[in-house]
Design an enzyme around this catalytic site. Structure first.
Site, PDB file in Angstrom:
ATOM      1  CE  LYS A   1       4.391   2.439   8.056  1.00 14.58           C
ATOM      2  NZ  LYS A   1       4.079   1.015   7.882  1.00 14.58           N
TER       3      LYS A   1
ATOM      4  CE  LYS B   1      -1.058   4.996  13.693  1.00 15.21           C
ATOM      5  NZ  LYS B   1      -0.920   4.203  12.489  1.00 15.21           N
TER       6      LYS B   1
ATOM      7  CE  LYS C   1       2.058  -2.622  13.648  1.00 14.20           C
ATOM      8  NZ  LYS C   1       1.098  -3.637  13.252  1.00 14.20           N
TER       9      LYS C   1
HETATM   10  P1  TYM Z   1      -1.667  -1.845  10.560  1.00 17.29           P
HETATM   11  O1  TYM Z   1      -1.032  -3.163  10.679  1.00 17.29           O
HETATM   12  O2  TYM Z   1      -0.820  -0.629  10.756  1.00 17.29           O
HETATM   13  O3  TYM Z   1      -2.883  -1.697  11.573  1.00 17.29           O
HETATM   14  C1  TYM Z   1      -3.866  -2.700  11.650  1.00 17.29           C
HETATM   15  C2  TYM Z   1      -5.239  -2.142  11.882  1.00 17.29           C
HETATM   16  O4  TYM Z   1      -5.318  -1.467  13.129  1.00 17.29           O
HETATM   17  C3  TYM Z   1      -5.739  -0.135  12.944  1.00 17.29           C
HETATM   18  N1  TYM Z   1      -4.991   0.708  13.889  1.00 17.29           N
HETATM   19  C4  TYM Z   1      -5.559   1.580  14.721  1.00 17.29           C
HETATM   20  N2  TYM Z   1      -6.857   1.894  14.929  1.00 17.29           N
HETATM   21  C5  TYM Z   1      -7.115   2.822  15.869  1.00 17.29           C
HETATM   22  N3  TYM Z   1      -6.145   3.444  16.579  1.00 17.29           N
HETATM   23  C6  TYM Z   1      -4.844   3.162  16.416  1.00 17.29           C
HETATM   24  N4  TYM Z   1      -3.915   3.773  17.128  1.00 17.29           N
HETATM   25  C7  TYM Z   1      -4.504   2.182  15.443  1.00 17.29           C
HETATM   26  N5  TYM Z   1      -3.326   1.655  15.009  1.00 17.29           N
HETATM   27  C8  TYM Z   1      -3.647   0.751  14.067  1.00 17.29           C
HETATM   28  C9  TYM Z   1      -5.397   0.194  11.501  1.00 17.29           C
HETATM   29  O5  TYM Z   1      -6.191   1.238  10.993  1.00 17.29           O
HETATM   30  C10 TYM Z   1      -5.663  -1.113  10.814  1.00 17.29           C
HETATM   31  O6  TYM Z   1      -7.026  -1.290  10.534  1.00 17.29           O
HETATM   32  N6  TYM Z   1      -1.989  -1.556   5.597  1.00 17.29           N
HETATM   33  C11 TYM Z   1      -2.617  -2.059   6.785  1.00 17.29           C
HETATM   34  C12 TYM Z   1      -2.748  -3.555   6.803  1.00 17.29           C
HETATM   35  C13 TYM Z   1      -3.396  -4.111   5.593  1.00 17.29           C
HETATM   36  C14 TYM Z   1      -4.792  -4.125   5.324  1.00 17.29           C
HETATM   37  C15 TYM Z   1      -4.919  -4.761   4.056  1.00 17.29           C
HETATM   38  C16 TYM Z   1      -5.907  -3.653   6.003  1.00 17.29           C
HETATM   39  C17 TYM Z   1      -2.765  -4.719   4.568  1.00 17.29           C
HETATM   40  N7  TYM Z   1      -3.681  -5.122   3.623  1.00 17.29           N
HETATM   41  C18 TYM Z   1      -6.155  -4.921   3.475  1.00 17.29           C
HETATM   42  C19 TYM Z   1      -7.165  -3.830   5.400  1.00 17.29           C
HETATM   43  C20 TYM Z   1      -7.277  -4.452   4.148  1.00 17.29           C
HETATM   44  C21 TYM Z   1      -1.784  -1.644   7.986  1.00 17.29           C
HETATM   45  O7  TYM Z   1      -0.624  -1.339   7.879  1.00 17.29           O
HETATM   46  O8  TYM Z   1      -2.432  -1.737   9.169  1.00 17.29           O
END
Ligand code: TYM
Length: 331
Positions: free
Chosen positions: A114, A196, A199
């Site tokens: 990032k 990957k 969004k």
């Molecule tokens: P975030 O918002 O980027 O993504 C949310 C969840 O979706 C999963 N994910 C994917 N899984 C499979 N293939 C993909 N292409 C894909 N894109 C996203 C991510 O692995 C995630 O589970 N830091 C985290 C959010 C967060 C969080 C937490 C998660 C904040 N606090 C505490 C668990 C526990 C994040 O940015 O996810």
């Protein structure tokens, strides 16, 4: 009766929900909601680690709750809330930041990625974001964290922080474990199957609320290879393997069954079939999300109650932590 184990997970409302976040995370949240005591969060405080348009962030945060419910998460069974409504997340994050090493945070691959992408805006928040994520998880003494593959490293760091803290101050935190699905843990971009699905790169990304015709167009255009066989081989056939994975996650079929479905059939039949499976998967979710979005009062009641219940739990851990580190109890 033995108490249920606890789950915490969240998604950033930094964009619309994607098929990746559905298959990597939400699908499992739904599957786990009966067996566990779950908190599912809309992590808006994480979203501002990169610039957001305030009105969009607000709209997406509420829409995300509607979509969580539409995907099958029951607000009666789970605590569903917006992170900024529970100030204990930020409070614990400060304390844990004082027990996390600069070197550990520097090694986070997502930070490095990032920081490259937002080279003109590498904030302290972007750097310390994994500490806030650790606070999210530890605040509720979570046992399990259902996430996609890309969040594994952050959960590992959370475990390290918790273990170290417990060595200083015994019995403070439950040490959580990541729960990563077998199928769909890493959904790849349809346009660039070596990356990957994300969004932040709308090209090649399917959004949960995409119109059926847009979904079909994206799948028909998906990048494949110059062979003809529909065969799972992620190294040599990343595009086809990704489509097969999506097909399995959408239909519940095994990889063998999926390969058998398309034996002797070309990509011209396979690609739209995957598109159709996704359209059918999302159709009821989209209808329900649209219905819920028209009922703002209901959504407000869900996130308000969710925040109250979350605060009660969060406060217990925060008081314990404040006492352990030596803060004078507030009267
Ligand atoms: P975030 O918002 O980027 O993504 C949310 C969840 O979706 C999963 N994910 C994917 N899984 C499979 N293939 C993909 N292409 C894909 N894109 C996203 C991510 O692995 C995630 O589970 N830091 C985290 C959010 C967060 C969080 C937490 C998660 C904040 N606090 C505490 C668990 C526990 C994040 O940015 O996810």
């Amino acid at each position: 009766m033995e108490a249920k184990k606890r789950i915490f997970s969240g998604i950033q409302p930094s964009g619309e929900l994607t098929l990746g976040s559905y298959m990597g995370a939400i699908k499992n949240w739904v599957a786990l909601q009966d067996e566990y005591d779950c908190l599912y969060c809309i992590v808006d405080m994480h979203a501002i680690t990169v610039r957001q348009v305030p009105a969009d962030l607000r709209r997406r945060s509420v829409a995300q709750l509607a979509q969580y419910i539409a995907c099958g998460l029951d607000p009666e069974k789970n605590i569903m809330f917006i992170q900024s409504h529970v100030p204990q997340h930020a409070e614990l994050s400060w304390v844990l930041g004082c027990y996390t090493q600069f070197g550990e945070l520097s090694r986070m691959t997502q930070f490095k990625d990032k920081a490259k992408k937002h080279a003109d805006n590498i904030t302290a928040g972007l750097f310390t974001y994994p500490v806030l994520m650790a606070s999210d998880i530890l605040l509720y003494q979570s046992d399990l964290v259902p996430v996609g593959d890309d969040q594994r490293q952050h959960v590992e760091l959370c475990r390290d922080i918790a273990t170290r803290f417990n060595n200083w101050f015994p019995d403070t935190f439950t040490i959580p474990e990541a729960f990563v699905p077998k199928m769909g843990a890493r959904v790849m971009s349809l346009g660039q199957p070596e990356n990957k699905m994300s969004k932040s790169e709308p090209d090649g990304c399917v959004f949960l609320m995409d119109k059926p015709e847009d979904i079909m167009r994206k799948f028909k255009r998906a990048v494949t290879d110059c062979e003809t066989a529909v065969r799972y081989d992620p190294e040599n056939k990343p595009g086809i393997s990704n489509l097969l994975t999506i097909y399995c996650a959408a239909t519940g079929k095994t990889m063998d069954e999926a390969e058998a479905d398309f034996e002797g059939k070309g990509y011209g039949i396979f690609k739209p079939a995957v598109g159709e499976a996704v359209v059918e998967l999302l159709r009821p979710i989209q209808a329900e999300a649209t219905r819920l979005m028209a009922d703002k009062a209901y959504l407000e009641s869900v996130y308000t109650q969710g925040a109250q219940r979350a605060q009660a739990l969060a406060n217990r851990t925060l008081r314990k932590v404040y006492k352990k580190v030596g803060f004078v109890p507030a009267k």
